[in-house]
Structure formats: C-alpha cells, structure tokens
Design a protein around this motif. Structure first.
Motif, PDB file in Angstrom:
ATOM      1  N   THR A  27     -45.874 -51.518  75.650  1.00 45.19           N
ATOM      2  CA  THR A  27     -45.518 -51.070  77.002  1.00 45.19           C
ATOM      3  C   THR A  27     -44.256 -50.221  76.973  1.00 45.19           C
ATOM      4  O   THR A  27     -44.186 -49.157  77.602  1.00 45.19           O
ATOM      5  CB  THR A  27     -45.300 -52.273  77.930  1.00 45.19           C
ATOM      6  OG1 THR A  27     -46.538 -52.980  78.083  1.00 45.19           O
ATOM      7  CG2 THR A  27     -44.804 -51.831  79.304  1.00 45.19           C
ATOM      8  N   ARG A  30     -44.936 -46.795  75.582  1.00 45.80           N
ATOM      9  CA  ARG A  30     -45.642 -45.963  76.563  1.00 45.80           C
ATOM     10  C   ARG A  30     -44.666 -45.426  77.611  1.00 45.80           C
ATOM     11  O   ARG A  30     -44.730 -44.256  77.981  1.00 45.80           O
ATOM     12  CB  ARG A  30     -46.764 -46.779  77.225  1.00 45.80           C
ATOM     13  CG  ARG A  30     -47.572 -46.020  78.271  1.00 45.80           C
ATOM     14  CD  ARG A  30     -48.864 -46.769  78.590  1.00 45.80           C
ATOM     15  NE  ARG A  30     -48.581 -48.111  79.076  1.00 45.80           N
ATOM     16  CZ  ARG A  30     -48.352 -48.428  80.351  1.00 45.80           C
ATOM     17  NH1 ARG A  30     -48.381 -47.468  81.263  1.00 45.80           N
ATOM     18  NH2 ARG A  30     -48.122 -49.660  80.713  1.00 45.80           N
ATOM     19  N   TRP A  31     -43.756 -46.291  78.097  1.00 48.75           N
ATOM     20  CA  TRP A  31     -42.783 -45.843  79.086  1.00 48.75           C
ATOM     21  C   TRP A  31     -41.882 -44.747  78.524  1.00 48.75           C
ATOM     22  O   TRP A  31     -41.551 -43.790  79.203  1.00 48.75           O
ATOM     23  CB  TRP A  31     -41.918 -47.023  79.540  1.00 48.75           C
ATOM     24  CG  TRP A  31     -42.646 -47.995  80.418  1.00 48.75           C
ATOM     25  CD1 TRP A  31     -43.916 -47.870  80.917  1.00 48.75           C
ATOM     26  CD2 TRP A  31     -42.151 -49.246  80.899  1.00 48.75           C
ATOM     27  NE1 TRP A  31     -44.260 -48.968  81.676  1.00 48.75           N
ATOM     28  CE2 TRP A  31     -43.185 -49.825  81.692  1.00 48.75           C
ATOM     29  CE3 TRP A  31     -40.966 -49.939  80.746  1.00 48.75           C
ATOM     30  CZ2 TRP A  31     -43.031 -51.068  82.310  1.00 48.75           C
ATOM     31  CZ3 TRP A  31     -40.805 -51.166  81.373  1.00 48.75           C
ATOM     32  CH2 TRP A  31     -41.827 -51.722  82.136  1.00 48.75           C
ATOM     33  N   VAL A  36     -40.426 -42.348  81.579  1.00 48.91           N
ATOM     34  CA  VAL A  36     -39.996 -43.258  82.639  1.00 48.91           C
ATOM     35  C   VAL A  36     -38.562 -43.737  82.386  1.00 48.91           C
ATOM     36  O   VAL A  36     -37.856 -44.085  83.323  1.00 48.91           O
ATOM     37  CB  VAL A  36     -40.962 -44.468  82.730  1.00 48.91           C
ATOM     38  CG1 VAL A  36     -40.504 -45.468  83.782  1.00 48.91           C
ATOM     39  CG2 VAL A  36     -42.373 -43.991  83.052  1.00 48.91           C
ATOM     40  N   ALA A  52     -34.909 -50.044  80.997  1.00 49.87           N
ATOM     41  CA  ALA A  52     -36.300 -50.503  80.938  1.00 49.87           C
ATOM     42  C   ALA A  52     -36.446 -51.883  81.579  1.00 49.87           C
ATOM     43  O   ALA A  52     -37.475 -52.186  82.193  1.00 49.87           O
ATOM     44  CB  ALA A  52     -36.767 -50.551  79.480  1.00 49.87           C
ATOM     45  N   VAL A  55     -36.723 -51.307  85.205  1.00 50.93           N
ATOM     46  CA  VAL A  55     -38.057 -50.760  85.496  1.00 50.93           C
ATOM     47  C   VAL A  55     -39.079 -51.890  85.514  1.00 50.93           C
ATOM     48  O   VAL A  55     -39.948 -51.954  86.394  1.00 50.93           O
ATOM     49  CB  VAL A  55     -38.440 -49.684  84.461  1.00 50.93           C
ATOM     50  CG1 VAL A  55     -39.921 -49.318  84.589  1.00 50.93           C
ATOM     51  CG2 VAL A  55     -37.578 -48.438  84.639  1.00 50.93           C
ATOM     52  N   ARG A  59     -41.399 -52.870  88.592  1.00 52.48           N
ATOM     53  CA  ARG A  59     -42.859 -52.834  88.433  1.00 52.48           C
ATOM     54  C   ARG A  59     -43.479 -54.123  88.969  1.00 52.48           C
ATOM     55  O   ARG A  59     -44.539 -54.109  89.600  1.00 52.48           O
ATOM     56  CB  ARG A  59     -43.226 -52.664  86.959  1.00 52.48           C
ATOM     57  CG  ARG A  59     -43.030 -51.252  86.428  1.00 52.48           C
ATOM     58  CD  ARG A  59     -44.101 -50.306  86.951  1.00 52.48           C
ATOM     59  NE  ARG A  59     -45.393 -50.550  86.321  1.00 52.48           N
ATOM     60  CZ  ARG A  59     -46.562 -50.187  86.849  1.00 52.48           C
ATOM     61  NH1 ARG A  59     -46.597 -49.613  88.043  1.00 52.48           N
ATOM     62  NH2 ARG A  59     -47.687 -50.418  86.208  1.00 52.48           N
ATOM     63  N   LEU A  65     -45.158 -46.285  88.307  1.00 53.81           N
ATOM     64  CA  LEU A  65     -44.389 -45.633  87.241  1.00 53.81           C
ATOM     65  C   LEU A  65     -43.907 -44.266  87.682  1.00 53.81           C
ATOM     66  O   LEU A  65     -42.813 -43.822  87.306  1.00 53.81           O
ATOM     67  CB  LEU A  65     -45.244 -45.517  85.975  1.00 53.81           C
ATOM     68  CG  LEU A  65     -45.473 -46.810  85.187  1.00 53.81           C
ATOM     69  CD1 LEU A  65     -46.376 -46.539  83.977  1.00 53.81           C
ATOM     70  CD2 LEU A  65     -44.151 -47.410  84.725  1.00 53.81           C
ATOM     71  N   LYS A  69     -40.143 -43.151  87.596  1.00 59.34           N
ATOM     72  CA  LYS A  69     -39.764 -41.990  86.787  1.00 59.34           C
ATOM     73  C   LYS A  69     -38.936 -41.016  87.614  1.00 59.34           C
ATOM     74  O   LYS A  69     -37.887 -40.528  87.168  1.00 59.34           O
ATOM     75  CB  LYS A  69     -41.015 -41.297  86.252  1.00 59.34           C
ATOM     76  CG  LYS A  69     -40.719 -40.050  85.427  1.00 59.34           C
ATOM     77  CD  LYS A  69     -42.006 -39.386  84.948  1.00 59.34           C
ATOM     78  CE  LYS A  69     -41.693 -38.121  84.164  1.00 59.34           C
ATOM     79  NZ  LYS A  69     -42.933 -37.423  83.716  1.00 59.34           N
TER      80      LYS A  69
END
Length: 411
Positions: A27, A30-31, A36, A52, A55, A59, A65, A69
């Motif tokens: 994860t 990917r962010w 992001v 993160a 974030v 989430r 996202l 972002k």
C-alpha cells in the motif's frame, strides 16, 4: 517557520516506513508511486512515513486518494512538523541486542511493552530513547522492586500518560487550532503556529509532570504509612498480598439524563465537571477519587467515618435539581493497576443505586464503625436486595439531626 527539510534524514526501508505508517508495504509503495505522499521523493524518511500515517487515518474516515493527493500538494497536510518536534535520537538496535545490554529477557521486554500499550513493531527497531527507557526499567528491577508490582505500575503509567497526551492534543485543538482556523488562518500557517507553540511548551511539560508525580507520590506514601501504623497488625497479617481494607464510596447525580435533555450537552458537561471538581476539592485528606464513571465518581479512603462526614457536608452544597446520591461501604478489596476490585467494590456500587437524590446510604460495616455523635442520625431501612449480590444487605440512611433533635424520616 519554513517546512522541515528532510533531505538529511536517515533513509528508511520500505518495510520500516510501512511499520511507522501503519499500512502494508504494498500500500505504501502504491501511494508513493501515485504521488499521494509529496515528501516521498523516491526515498522513505520518517517525515514521509509520518505523512503516510496521516493519509492512512484520513483514508479510514472515507477520504479518497485523489482528495488527499491534492491536499498534500496544496500543503494542507502539513504534518512533517511532528517529526521535528519529536525527533528520533537514532542509534537503532534490535530487541536481542537491547536484551543483552540491559539484562532483561526479550520475553519480559515484550510483556512490558504490551502492558504499557506501545506498538510491538517498535521492538524490531529500537532507538536510543527506547534503549534508555529499558535501562531505567532494568535499574528499577535491579533495585529490588517486585516484578509483579513493576508490571502493574508500567500499565498504570501507560494508561495514565496516554490519557494525558490525548487531553493535551485535544485541548490544543479546541483552544488553539480551531480558533486559528475560524479566523481564516491557512492550514500551513496553523501548523507553523502550533509547531512554534508546542516547541516552547514541550520542554516545560515534563518537569511539571515530574513535580506533580513527586508531590502525589509523597502524599500517597504518607497516607499508606499512617494507615499501616494504625492498622491492627494481627488482622493485617491475615490479609492476602494486594488485599486492602478500605472505605469505598460511589457518588453520582440523580436526574442527570433528564437534565441533559432539558439543558443540552454543554450545560450537562459543565455540571459534571463542577461536580467532580467539588468532590476533589472537598474530600478528606485520606481519600481520593479513583475514577470517573459517566456522571459519577468512585472514591476510596482509609477512614469510613471521615468519608461519611464529608458526604453529609457535601450534600448541603447542592440544589434540588440533579442532586448527588452517595453510597458508602467498608471492606477488603483487591488492588491492581491503580484500581480496586472485588465483591465489596461491587457492593458499594450497588448501594448508591438504592439511594435517593440528596441522600447518603451506608452499609452495616460503616454504621458499626461510626462514632456515636448526637448530631448524626442513622435510620435503618432494613435488609435490601441488591442486584448481583446473593444475600440481602442491611442499609442505613445517614443524616445530620434537624434542629431540636428531630430525626428526619426517609420518604
């Protein structure tokens, strides 16, 4: 104050950053690839992991996202300051290395860590602050402090200081953060203001907590010593370890639910706060509030007569609306982790539910220990069935005598 520069921060592996952020490595990767996390910049640092972590929390609250972002690019997620305010001292080591240096078994360290409430992933990469804390723990045990007591104390520390930290953060938000936002101050400037204020306050907070801890510990030790000296040594010798004979008092507000409906949540909260403050400000020296329970409190003391006298005097300061009711019992309890447990605690909690507003209800052990005072009346109301208590319990209504010696009757 300019945004923190993390170019010189130590680079973390993807796995380390994922543990700090509280998400899976896939994860987090990917962010980073989606942009992001603006502070990612191709390498993971503590500041990027902190971003993160925020974030991840947002989430969980349903934000997309794309929204996060954009907020990050706009500088509306200015959380890198947190890493500046609470920097790591570095010097990372493993659990096994820490155990070898401190002499504490790895299993014991894990047990203490869980008891305090710290995340287990910290044990995979301990920094110098963590290691110093473990050295202090080892020193306490080496000084002869019993392990079973030490584990309980650490749980109390963890629970209490988590509450302290939560209160500090929430109060900062209510009285500093939100007023700035309401004045139209941009989020980045709010973050700067908060960072500057916290940076000034933080070095003063720890000495204050040490001062308060020393003061309250001295008072607690003195009270315990006096109670021990006054106790019947023969009877004391027959009690189990961790078992204490104390006066237990529960007090709550009658009609609080209706008051809340009529006056609203804010007024109800003010009423509870004033009630608890009044209790704490007026208690006899040997008694203390153990915990708040909704609109009530649990109190423990060593002198049941002093607690009953306090309860009667306390009732006089309240008007009819949302008046307190108070129940007092005396008996053996089990002390664990800063709290009291056992049948007698449950009995005291049930006694207060049978009291009326403005009334002080006491058990027979309390009644028998009360000095005969011509100014006090104890009206027996018979043996009362209490929920969860197998046998009926004799109870008495305690009252100051009315002028002329008249004994007021229970309605």
């Amino acid at each position: 104050m300019t945004p923190p520069d993390d170019s010189n921060q130590e680079e973390l592996t993807l796995g380390e950053a994922a543990r700090l952020a509280g998400v899976s490595p896939s994860t987090l990767r990917r962010w980073g690839e989606l942009g992001v996390i603006p502070r990612y910049r191709g390498r993971w640092t503590r500041a990027a992991a902190a971003h993160a972590r925020i974030v991840a929390r947002l989430r969980e609250q349903g934000h997309s996202l794309e929204e996060l972002k954009q907020a990050g690019e706009d500088g509306r997620l200015a959380f890198g300051y947190v890493e500046e305010l609470f920097p790591s001292r570095g010097g990372y080591t493993t659990l096994e290395q820490a155990a070898a240096e401190t002499g504490l078994e790895p299993a014991l360290i894990e047990r203490v860590w869980r008891g305090i409430g710290l995340p287990s992933w910290m044990l995979e990469r301990l920094d110098e602050d963590d290691l110093e804390a473990l050295r202090d723990m080892a020193g306490v045990l080496a000084a002869g402090f019993p392990l079973v007591a030490f584990l309980q104390v650490m749980r109390v520390y963890g629970n209490s200081l988590r509450q302290v930290a939560d209160a500090e953060a929430r109060l900062f938000r209510i009285y500093v953060h939100e007023p700035l936002v309401m004045d139209g101050v941009p989020a980045t400037e709010v973050a700067e203001e908060l960072a500057e204020l916290i940076a000034e306050v933080l070095p003063l907070a720890t000495p204050l907590m040490i001062y308060l801890h020393r003061h309250f510990l001295q008072h607690a030790v003195e009270q315990d010593l006096f109670a021990t000296m006054e106790a019947d040594l023969e009877k004391l010798g027959g009690e189990a370890l961790g078992q204490l004979r104390v006066a237990i008092c529960f007090a709550d507000l009658v009609g609080f639910v209706q008051f809340t409906e009529e006056a609203g949540d804010e007024e109800a909260l003010v009423l509870v706060e004033r009630f608890v403050e009044s209790v704490e400000d007026t208690l006899p020296g040997d008694a203390r509030v153990v915990k708040n329970i909704g609109d009530g409190v649990m109190i423990v003391g060593t002198d049941p007569a002093a607690l009953v006298s306090w309860a009667l005097g306390f009732q006089e300061g309240f008007v009819k609306r949302a008046r307190p009711r108070i129940g007092v019992h005396y008996g053996e309890t089990i002390y664990r982790d800063g709290d009291y447990y056992g049948r007698n605690v449950n009995l005291a909690a049930r006694i207060v539910t049978r009291a009326q507003g403005g009334e002080v209800l006491v058990s027979e052990p309390v009644y028998e220990l009360m000095p005969r005072d011509p100014k006090l009346s104890f009206e027996p109301i018979g043996e009362v069935e209490l929920k969860g208590i197998s046998d009926a319990v004799p109870l008495y209504v305690a009252r100051p005598l009315a002028e002329g010696g008249e004994r007021p009757r229970r309605r």
